[in-house]
Scaffold this motif. Sequence first.
Motif, PDB file in Angstrom:
ATOM      1  N   GLN A 135      90.281 -60.697  27.033  1.00 48.43           N
ATOM      2  CA  GLN A 135      91.103 -60.338  25.883  1.00 48.43           C
ATOM      3  C   GLN A 135      90.250 -60.237  24.613  1.00 48.43           C
ATOM      4  O   GLN A 135      90.417 -59.327  23.802  1.00 48.43           O
ATOM      5  N   THR A 136      89.316 -61.202  24.474  1.00 51.05           N
ATOM      6  CA  THR A 136      88.423 -61.159  23.297  1.00 51.05           C
ATOM      7  C   THR A 136      87.556 -59.909  23.304  1.00 51.05           C
ATOM      8  O   THR A 136      87.355 -59.238  22.278  1.00 51.05           O
ATOM      9  N   ARG A 151      88.033 -52.737  20.605  1.00 46.95           N
ATOM     10  CA  ARG A 151      88.874 -51.915  19.749  1.00 46.95           C
ATOM     11  C   ARG A 151      88.419 -52.003  18.296  1.00 46.95           C
ATOM     12  O   ARG A 151      88.407 -51.019  17.564  1.00 46.95           O
ATOM     13  N   GLU A 152      88.022 -53.185  17.883  1.00 45.35           N
ATOM     14  CA  GLU A 152      87.548 -53.356  16.522  1.00 45.35           C
ATOM     15  C   GLU A 152      86.274 -52.548  16.278  1.00 45.35           C
ATOM     16  O   GLU A 152      86.090 -51.920  15.225  1.00 45.35           O
ATOM     17  N   LYS A 211      83.472 -47.994  14.041  1.00 49.47           N
ATOM     18  CA  LYS A 211      82.640 -46.792  14.195  1.00 49.47           C
ATOM     19  C   LYS A 211      83.321 -45.574  13.556  1.00 49.47           C
ATOM     20  O   LYS A 211      82.691 -44.772  12.857  1.00 49.47           O
ATOM     21  N   ARG A 212      84.625 -45.455  13.870  1.00 49.48           N
ATOM     22  CA  ARG A 212      85.334 -44.317  13.286  1.00 49.48           C
ATOM     23  C   ARG A 212      85.344 -44.396  11.764  1.00 49.48           C
ATOM     24  O   ARG A 212      85.145 -43.404  11.052  1.00 49.48           O
ATOM     25  N   MET A 253      77.464 -57.446  16.578  1.00 51.45           N
ATOM     26  CA  MET A 253      78.588 -57.336  17.523  1.00 51.45           C
ATOM     27  C   MET A 253      78.202 -56.533  18.737  1.00 51.45           C
ATOM     28  O   MET A 253      78.606 -56.822  19.866  1.00 51.45           O
ATOM     29  N   LYS A 254      77.390 -55.478  18.525  1.00 51.30           N
ATOM     30  CA  LYS A 254      76.927 -54.696  19.678  1.00 51.30           C
ATOM     31  C   LYS A 254      76.082 -55.552  20.592  1.00 51.30           C
ATOM     32  O   LYS A 254      76.209 -55.511  21.819  1.00 51.30           O
TER      33      LYS A 254
END
Length: 873
Positions: A727-728, A734-735, A740-741, A864-865
């Motif tokens: 879930q994390t 999604r975050e 990125k967008r 995060m990546k």
Amino acid sequence: MADEEPDYSSLPLTDRFVHKIWKVRKQAYEDAAKQFAATPDESDPVFRPFLQDPGLWKGAVVDSNVAAQQEGIAALCAFLKFAGRDACLRTRGSTITPMVEKALASTRAATKASANEAILLYIELDTPGPVIEDLLPGLSHKVPKTIAATLACLTTVFHNYGCKTVDPKPILKMLPKAFGHADKNVRAEATNLAVEFYRWLREAMKPMFWGDLKPTQQTDLEAQFEKIKAEPTPKQERYLRSQQAAMEAASASGGGDAGGDDGDEEEAQEIDAFDLAEPQDINSKIEKIEPDFWTAMGSSKWKDRKEAVEALYAILNVPRIKEADYTELNRVLAKSMKDANVIVVTIAAQCIEALAKGLRKGYGKYRSIVQAPIMERLKEKKVTIAEALGAALDQVFIATSLPECMEDIMTFIVNKNPQVKEGTMKFLIRCLRTTREVPSKQDINAFVEAGKKLLSESSEGLRSGGAEVLGTIMKIVGERAMNPHLEGLDDIRKTKIKEFYDTAEVKAKEKPKAPPPAAPKVAPPKKALGPKKAPVKKAAPPAAAPPPAAESAPLAPQPTSRPLSKLGKPSGLAGLKAPRGRALPGPSGLASPRRAAAPPVEEETPAPPPQPRFGRGGPAARSLARPTRAASPGFPDSPSPPRANAMEPRISSLERAELEELRAANDRLMRLSEELRHERSKLCSEVQELKNQNAGLIEDHTRDVLSIKAKETQLVRARSDAEATEQTNERLRRELERLKRALSRAEGLNGGMTSPGVSSPTHDDVGIFRDGYASAGGAGRQRSSFNSSMSEEKENGEHAYPTKLNADLRYGGSGMSSGRGSPARGYRDERPQSVASQGSGSGVESWKRAAEVTSQLKARIEQMKAKQGFTRQ
């Protein structure tokens, strides 16, 4: 003359009993007492009217005149004393209750004393039960004086007859009510009665009512008890008529009164809380335990099991338990002996002790369920656990006997664990001290062998315990019986055993030996043989009768043959006994002179009767054949020398053969018994090995089950962690996509800000810019201010793309509002240019801030990546 009172003495006695003048009634009571005392026996006619109409005595004991009442109760005492048991049975129902209400609390001491004496006589003549039932309502009377008088009367009853003759349970149940009465005299009499109970019952009386008293009352009673605690156990002062008859019979047979007193004292000492208490139903209370007892005992949490056994112990800790089926409960408690938590083990052992104490002999059928698990748990070294286990074993032994517990004792006294061995040894010593039956010889031999093995142990405690076992056994069976078992032991060990023998205290009494009168039982057969011998001695002397061939002088051997007896000797010499190493009389030592004549041999062949089975009856049997031999010719008349030897005491050859056969059979039985004993010991050892293997398998199974449960718990936790991680990861993905967008849109917006074809930002971009930008005064910026600021940032080489995740931008000290001054809103701002230009100064600082935020955002995206890539790996 007119003033003279009329003479009423001529009236019948029964009429005067109900006369309206109290003086007449008083005189009638006095006359009746005198007549009763003058009667010769209980069947005198003077008693008949009062037996037929017991209501006369009811009026006498409640007479309205106190003086007449006093004489009436005195007359009733005389009537009961001389009229016997029939008077008691006929008048008891109509006099005791009125006396309780009207006489026991009288202001006259003589009336009160006579009423108490009448109550004692009613008990003496029959049984105390009905009298106590009639006295109990007086304890609930509405007049306090009557309650106090009834308590005093009960104190007198128990003082005279004791608690063994009169059942104290009904009164003990009502004592708390008397102690809670408002009247101080009632409480004082209740205290006196409680002290009297303590004289007879000691601590056994407390469980019946002690918990219902106030702490101050308990303290006062304890102070009273301390004063009489050192006094010896009281003896019964008055006896029932039935007891008096038994004592007279015992005295006539030589028993004496002293023996009766000793017996009463011994019986009084046997009264305990178990005899006084009412049985309580335990199963119904166990079902009410919350949470469910059976479920809690199977819980994997030790706290649940501890709370369950604590609740069970509170229920079982009562003086007496009602008989029921407690097999499943004992199995659960036996299983608790293997519990990993020592607190659960200790309380479970206390539960077993309380259950065995409450059931007494009724607990014997559950011994095989709990005894072995308790003895296995003796391996614990903690003193508290060992004491709890030992107390449970002692109560189990009290409910059974030494032979029943012997198998488990002999099994665990050779256990590999020294703690188990020592605990079993101590339990055996306690059993030998408290048993009231002398063990059998086989049990004694087994215990002695176990004690000898303990003497060779390496531990001093075990060696000393082995000596104590042997010393205690010696105290039971005696030194003489024990000496053969001590052969081969050194002097040091014998001295140690003798020391324990001198200090040992046992309760077992030696079984009485066979009474001496057993010998006369064998005498009648000897007397029966006497008359048979007497005629034989008288018939021998006549000279006319020729002597038999066996008693004649030796003759020459004859060639004729004669059938031999069963033992291979000639039948004529079957009754004679030759000395060792010598032959029977005759030239050759093998034949008899009887062979000289053939015809007598043929006649005598069927004649001799079978050899008698008596030890000394041979001569009597042989004399029966003499008359037939006397008529045969050819035998000399001279007396034979061997005649005296024939009359000597001897054992026949047939009996000797039977004796040898019996000895051989006895040897075979002994060998068979020894083989069976070895086989039994072998089977016992195999059973013990199988038990040990079973215990090991059970432990392995328990360990495997616990391991499986642990693995399952770990698996469930891992699955939960995996789901949370997924879930994390999904949320972070999604975050990241959204970021990125937003970043791409922000870069595109930054690159095409100066061109006229720039499109409006999307909803996501609006959210990002709304969180990142705000005007200093709370108003939105115009498009020109936004473009100028963007161009300044481009010249500086910085890119500011605010995001709602940046805490510095959101909660900075610039005073930006919640999105009203965002660039996206600036596209739609229709305010005049002059208004927008007022915030241009602060816009430069905002774009510098945005550049810093953008650089921080890029660094965070890289982190995060990297984190996402590590998680996926």
